[in-house]
Design a protein around this motif. Structure first.
Motif, PDB file in Angstrom:
ATOM      1  N   LEU A  98      29.738  34.671  32.059  1.00 21.44           N
ATOM      2  CA  LEU A  98      31.103  35.217  32.017  1.00 21.44           C
ATOM      3  C   LEU A  98      31.630  35.249  30.582  1.00 21.44           C
ATOM      4  N   GLN A  99      32.323  36.321  30.251  1.00 21.87           N
ATOM      5  CA  GLN A  99      32.976  36.434  28.951  1.00 21.87           C
ATOM      6  C   GLN A  99      34.357  35.771  29.022  1.00 21.87           C
ATOM      7  N   PRO A 100      34.917  35.377  27.850  1.00 18.89           N
ATOM      8  CA  PRO A 100      36.240  34.721  27.855  1.00 18.89           C
ATOM      9  C   PRO A 100      37.327  35.570  28.510  1.00 18.89           C
ATOM     10  N   SER A 101      37.175  36.893  28.435  1.00 18.76           N
ATOM     11  CA  SER A 101      38.209  37.768  29.000  1.00 18.76           C
ATOM     12  C   SER A 101      38.099  37.921  30.509  1.00 18.76           C
ATOM     13  N   GLU A 102      37.032  37.394  31.090  1.00 22.03           N
ATOM     14  CA  GLU A 102      36.799  37.584  32.528  1.00 22.03           C
ATOM     15  C   GLU A 102      37.374  36.398  33.311  1.00 22.03           C
ATOM     16  N   ARG A 103      38.303  36.705  34.203  1.00 24.96           N
ATOM     17  CA  ARG A 103      38.896  35.673  35.048  1.00 24.96           C
ATOM     18  C   ARG A 103      38.965  36.192  36.485  1.00 24.96           C
ATOM     19  N   LEU A 104      38.441  35.401  37.392  1.00 27.29           N
ATOM     20  CA  LEU A 104      38.429  35.791  38.797  1.00 27.29           C
ATOM     21  C   LEU A 104      39.844  35.987  39.314  1.00 27.29           C
ATOM     22  N   GLU A 105      40.752  35.075  38.950  1.00 33.32           N
ATOM     23  CA  GLU A 105      42.123  35.122  39.466  1.00 33.32           C
ATOM     24  C   GLU A 105      42.860  36.372  38.985  1.00 33.32           C
ATOM     25  N   ALA A 106      42.493  36.889  37.814  1.00 32.65           N
ATOM     26  CA  ALA A 106      43.156  38.076  37.258  1.00 32.65           C
ATOM     27  C   ALA A 106      42.463  39.364  37.670  1.00 32.65           C
ATOM     28  N   GLY A 107      41.356  39.250  38.401  1.00 32.34           N
ATOM     29  CA  GLY A 107      40.627  40.448  38.802  1.00 32.34           C
ATOM     30  C   GLY A 107      40.014  41.188  37.627  1.00 32.34           C
ATOM     31  N   SER A 108      39.575  40.432  36.608  1.00 36.55           N
ATOM     32  CA  SER A 108      39.067  41.070  35.387  1.00 36.55           C
ATOM     33  C   SER A 108      37.562  40.898  35.209  1.00 36.55           C
ATOM     34  N   ILE A 109      36.848  40.613  36.282  1.00 38.16           N
ATOM     35  CA  ILE A 109      35.394  40.482  36.210  1.00 38.16           C
ATOM     36  C   ILE A 109      34.781  41.871  36.028  1.00 38.16           C
ATOM     37  N   GLU A 110      33.882  41.999  35.060  1.00 35.90           N
ATOM     38  CA  GLU A 110      33.295  43.290  34.739  1.00 35.90           C
ATOM     39  C   GLU A 110      32.082  43.590  35.633  1.00 35.90           C
ATOM     40  N   LEU A 111      31.825  44.869  35.808  1.00 40.39           N
ATOM     41  CA  LEU A 111      30.607  45.318  36.486  1.00 40.39           C
ATOM     42  C   LEU A 111      29.414  45.142  35.545  1.00 40.39           C
ATOM     43  N   PRO A 112      28.194  45.054  36.081  1.00 34.14           N
ATOM     44  CA  PRO A 112      27.025  44.964  35.196  1.00 34.14           C
ATOM     45  C   PRO A 112      26.971  46.167  34.253  1.00 34.14           C
ATOM     46  N   ARG A 113      26.636  45.892  33.005  1.00 33.76           N
ATOM     47  CA  ARG A 113      26.546  46.989  32.029  1.00 33.76           C
ATOM     48  C   ARG A 113      25.247  47.759  32.187  1.00 33.76           C
ATOM     49  N   ASP A 114      24.196  47.083  32.613  1.00 33.49           N
ATOM     50  CA  ASP A 114      22.871  47.705  32.704  1.00 33.49           C
ATOM     51  C   ASP A 114      22.271  47.364  34.060  1.00 33.49           C
ATOM     52  N   ARG A 115      22.121  48.366  34.893  1.00 39.40           N
ATOM     53  CA  ARG A 115      21.599  48.130  36.244  1.00 39.40           C
ATOM     54  C   ARG A 115      20.146  47.670  36.226  1.00 39.40           C
ATOM     55  N   TYR A 116      19.460  47.864  35.113  1.00 40.24           N
ATOM     56  CA  TYR A 116      18.032  47.563  35.070  1.00 40.24           C
ATOM     57  C   TYR A 116      17.734  46.168  34.509  1.00 40.24           C
ATOM     58  N   LEU A 117      18.777  45.369  34.262  1.00 38.70           N
ATOM     59  CA  LEU A 117      18.606  43.975  33.890  1.00 38.70           C
ATOM     60  C   LEU A 117      18.844  43.100  35.118  1.00 38.70           C
ATOM     61  N   ASP A 118      17.927  42.181  35.365  1.00 35.50           N
ATOM     62  CA  ASP A 118      18.027  41.306  36.540  1.00 35.50           C
ATOM     63  C   ASP A 118      18.923  40.118  36.197  1.00 35.50           C
ATOM     64  N   LEU A 151      34.942  51.143  40.769  1.00 37.24           N
ATOM     65  CA  LEU A 151      34.294  50.066  41.523  1.00 37.24           C
ATOM     66  C   LEU A 151      34.819  48.686  41.143  1.00 37.24           C
ATOM     67  N   LYS A 152      35.473  48.569  39.983  1.00 37.59           N
ATOM     68  CA  LYS A 152      35.813  47.244  39.468  1.00 37.59           C
ATOM     69  C   LYS A 152      36.775  46.496  40.378  1.00 37.59           C
ATOM     70  N   GLN A 153      37.838  47.144  40.790  1.00 34.90           N
ATOM     71  CA  GLN A 153      38.841  46.455  41.604  1.00 34.90           C
ATOM     72  C   GLN A 153      38.282  46.008  42.959  1.00 34.90           C
ATOM     73  N   PRO A 154      37.597  46.890  43.714  1.00 39.04           N
ATOM     74  CA  PRO A 154      37.055  46.410  44.999  1.00 39.04           C
ATOM     75  C   PRO A 154      35.989  45.334  44.827  1.00 39.04           C
ATOM     76  N   PHE A 155      35.203  45.411  43.753  1.00 39.90           N
ATOM     77  CA  PHE A 155      34.214  44.363  43.502  1.00 39.90           C
ATOM     78  C   PHE A 155      34.908  43.031  43.230  1.00 39.90           C
ATOM     79  N   ASN A 156      35.991  43.054  42.450  1.00 40.98           N
ATOM     80  CA  ASN A 156      36.737  41.830  42.177  1.00 40.98           C
ATOM     81  C   ASN A 156      37.359  41.256  43.447  1.00 40.98           C
ATOM     82  N   THR A 157      37.877  42.124  44.289  1.00 44.25           N
ATOM     83  CA  THR A 157      38.461  41.658  45.553  1.00 44.25           C
ATOM     84  C   THR A 157      37.415  40.937  46.386  1.00 44.25           C
ATOM     85  N   TRP A 158      36.222  41.481  46.440  1.00 45.39           N
ATOM     86  CA  TRP A 158      35.132  40.851  47.200  1.00 45.39           C
ATOM     87  C   TRP A 158      34.744  39.514  46.563  1.00 45.39           C
ATOM     88  N   LEU A 159      34.634  39.485  45.235  1.00 51.72           N
ATOM     89  CA  LEU A 159      34.275  38.234  44.557  1.00 51.72           C
ATOM     90  C   LEU A 159      35.285  37.132  44.847  1.00 51.72           C
TER      91      LEU A 159
END
Length: 717
Positions: A268-288, A243-251
């Motif tokens: 956002l964590q330091p390793s997460e960059r929109l331009e690099a497509g490195s945005i992570e998926l939520p780790r816990d679906r039950y956190l709002d 899911l990560k790549q298509p989610f990044n494309t949408w973002l």
């Protein structure tokens, strides 16, 4: 441990072994039986383009030739597998289709069709020719009996892949990936093409071109969030890496820079960059979180895009019928996805169980005491102006309150004005007890054909819902939906309880609007107090009788028609209509007077109903009435692991046993020479057990000289 388990099970052998064993083995009813409803629920011929189902006036199902009419469908769920016998041979299919028509069914759902056609096949899309022939013949037999088809394009997680034997169990991959993987989408396209475009030799046309195909569900329960929940494993990421790549494309289409995204999310964590497509998926679906809110928005985008893409394929193949999908989960996210559907479908269950293995458990609670939560959840998923189908529902065996299911869903479905009602099962009827298949050796969850309580409920559903004994609500309360503004970070967000309780009073449904600002609409943002305010406003406007007993605080709900009354505290549901009166109760400490039917006392819990079956306008005029009395039923030697009988150890074997029960009843305003005859589960009318002259008043038991039953014929001269 093993010895202890055996001893525990023996100590908890249940009283059901002392219940009354059913004696019938042949369950086919004869023409003219009191259970033969084809005399007044006649299925019209499906004979040409004019018979094709369409969206008619008011957003309801209609035949193309008469768009101002409304068609209501009592659905037969055909979820067969080899364990339940599979598709019947030609001779049996003819009998089965005729029996369905006699019992009031006018549409049948082909569920897990892909699994049946691919069972035992080694090569992709190598449909089993014998099974396909049986499917085609059954479709033709149903059509000859005026029964439409509702078909899943994809049910099995294995789809058309060869080499798998676990076709009825969840498997990760296809249902989720077809939203963003062209190979998975192509698999779906080829599967529906293979299943639906081959010419049926018994009708002369391919199912996809046949006017009998009334509704096609693109993929059963195929929502993206739901799919990830189904395959959730403790200790593993909640969302698959695919899911990560298509989610990044949408973002990248929603935000211009990483800085803009960081401002919106804040985490956002330091390793997460929109331009690099490195945005992570939520780790816990039950956190709002804002991250979760955007993932839900991405799911809506992807699901609606897939819906359009699949629809284009089907239209290109020549399909002219109705299309639905995403038929479960009553969340805000899934509701927004469903806004683009041509017809909305929904699955809903009370006290469901996910397996047949020892150790499977239920809550064994009453749906009525919970204010019919499963009904309300489905009602809140409807979009006004579109046909609405319940593609699956059940009050699941072995819940001892499941007699409620015969009233709750059919009665409130009629009040809501829904179009299709399908109680889920391996099949809604059986032609006999004792068929040599693993899932027919005893009663099981979702095996409603073998359950006298579920069968009694289906019998009433044909009258309450399809015949229309329960009237549609006089008021409709729209729930405004703005769009993505309605999302928050809670992936489980749904309509508040107090608001969905309005479905027990009037019709409800979703409607597009950025704040409807109407006096009798529920606007955004939601307020749980709005439910009580709405009841008061309807009374002030004269749209709800000042005498209406609805009191949300006390858990009492009376429909705006005055025909339905639900009392949560006493687990009591009353139905009073001209042609049917009924009551479901967990106990009856004091007499219950409906209009004509008075229940003075009862042994234990159950359902009691009286319906006119001689086409007279009311019970006051009827000379021939069907009495339905349902308590509980189980298999012989059914065993549990606990004294509360919530955890199964062994489902037991045939014969089915019915809990003995008795009621003292009277009919107000009816007198004359009368007799009451037991009607077997096979529809055979036995000699009268009760007779009288004058007012009808008696003590009646479900134990008869011919064995226990749920049906009686009342005749008054």
């Amino acid at each position: 441990m093993g010895l202890l388990t055996v001893i525990t099970c023996q100590n908890h052998a249940t009283a059901s072994d002392d219940w009354l064993p059913v004696r019938e083995t042949d369950l086919s009813i004869q023409t003219g039986s009191p259970l033969d409803f084809s005399r007044f629920l006649r299925n019209r011929p499906i004979d040409g383009a004019g018979a094709r189902l369409t969206v008619g006036d008011g957003g309801h199902l209609a035949r193309q030739a008469s768009p101002t009419g409304k068609e209501v469908f009592h659905c037969a769920s055909l979820a067969w597998s080899p364990a339940s016998g599979g598709f019947p041979d030609h001779a049996t299919a003819d009998v089965y289709a005729r029996q369905l028509a006699m019992r009031g069914y006018n549409i049948a759902r082909f569920h897990f069709l892909d699994a049946s056609l691919m069972m035992g096949r080694r090569r992709d899309f190598d449909l089993d020719p014998e099974t396909l022939d049986r499917v085609h013949y059954l479709m033709a037999a149903l059509k000859r009996n005026g029964i439409y088809w509702m078909v899943d394009g994809l049910t099995s997680w294995r789809g058309g892949h060869g080499g798998f034997d676990d076709r009825w169990g969840p498997a990760p991959g296809l249902k989720l990936e077809m939203h963003y993987d062209d190979r998975a989408f192509e698999h779906w396209r080829q599967l529906v093409t293979e299943m639906l475009t081959r010419v049926n030799p018994y009708t002369g046309t391919a199912p996809i071109h046949d006017e009998a195909l009334g509704l096609l569900i693109l993929a059963n329960e195929g929502g993206m969030e739901f799919e990830t929940v189904v395959h959730e494993i403790p200790g593993r990421p909640h969302y698959p890496s695919s899911l990560k790549q298509p989610f990044n494309t949408w973002l990248q289409q929603q935000y211009r820079t990483t800085a803009e995204l960081r401002e919106a999310w804040g985490d956002l964590q330091p390793s997460e960059r929109l331009e690099a497509g490195s945005i992570e998926l939520p780790r816990d679906r039950y956190l709002d979180t804002p991250r979760m809110r955007d993932l839900q928005a991405y799911f809506i985008h992807s699901e609606q895009a897939l819906l359009r893409r699949m629809t284009d394929i089907l239209r290109g193949l020549g399909y002219k019928g109705l299309i639905s999908s995403y038929n479960n989960w009553p969340t805000v996210q899934t509701a927004l996805t469903r806004s683009e559907l041509q017809a909305v479908a929904m699955n809903t269950y009370h006290d469901g169980v996910n397996g047949y293995e020892p150790g499977s458990s239920i809550k064994d609670d009453s749906a009525i005491s919970g204010a019919a939560a499963y009904l309300r959840a489905a009602a809140a998923a409807r979009w006004l102006g579109k046909p609405f189908a319940i593609s699956e529902y059940d009050h699941v065996f072995w819940n001892r309150h499941r007699y409620e299911g015969g009233l709750v869903i059919p009665a409130y479905a009629a009040l809501q004005g829904w179009d299709i009602l399908c109680r889920h099962g391996h099949g809604p009827i059986a032609l006999r007890y004792g068929e040599p298949f693993p899932h027919k050796r005893g009663m099981l969850p979702y095996a409603i054909a073998l359950d006298p309580v579920a069968r009694a409920g289906e019998t009433l559903a044909a009258l309450l819902f399809r015949r229309g004994d329960v009237s549609a609500a006089t008021n409709t309360i729209p729930f405004a939906m703005r769009g993505l503004d309605d999302l928050d970070g809670d992936m489980q967000a749904r309509e508040p309880d107090d608001l969905t309780s309005l479905a027990l009073v009037s019709a409800i449904g979703l409607r597009r609007g950025n704040g409807l600002r109407a006096p009798h609409a529920v606007d955004q943002p939601r307020s749980s107090e709005k439910g009580r305010d709405m009841i008061a406003a309807l009374k002030t406007a004269g749209l709800l009788s000042a005498a209406n007993r609805t009191d949300l605080a006390k858990g009492i709900f009376e429909s705006d028609t005055g025909q339905l009354e639900l009392d949560t505290e006493n687990s009591l549901l009353k139905i009073v209509t001209p042609r049917t009166e009924a009551i479901a109760f967990s106990s009856l400490p004091s007499p219950a007077a409906l209009d004509i039917l008075h229940v003075e006392s009862a042994q234990g819990s159950g359902l009691l109903a009286l319906s006119a079956i001689d086409q007279t306008p009311s019970l006051l005029d009827s000379k021939r009435m069907l009495l339905v009395y349902a308590t509980d039923a189980r298999s012989t030697r059914m065993r549990f692991r606990d004294p509360e009988e919530k955890v199964i150890e062994d489902f037991g074997t045939l014969p089915v046993r019915i809990r003995p029960g008795s009621v003292r009843l009277a009919l107000a305003g009816r007198s004359g020479r009368w007799r009451i005859s037991p009607v077997g589960l096979d529809g055979v009318v036995h000699p009268p057990l009760y007779r009288g002259s004058g007012p009808v008043r008696l003590d009646m038991s479900n134990e008869t000289p011919h064995g226990p039953t749920t049906f009686f014929l009342l005749e008054i001269e």
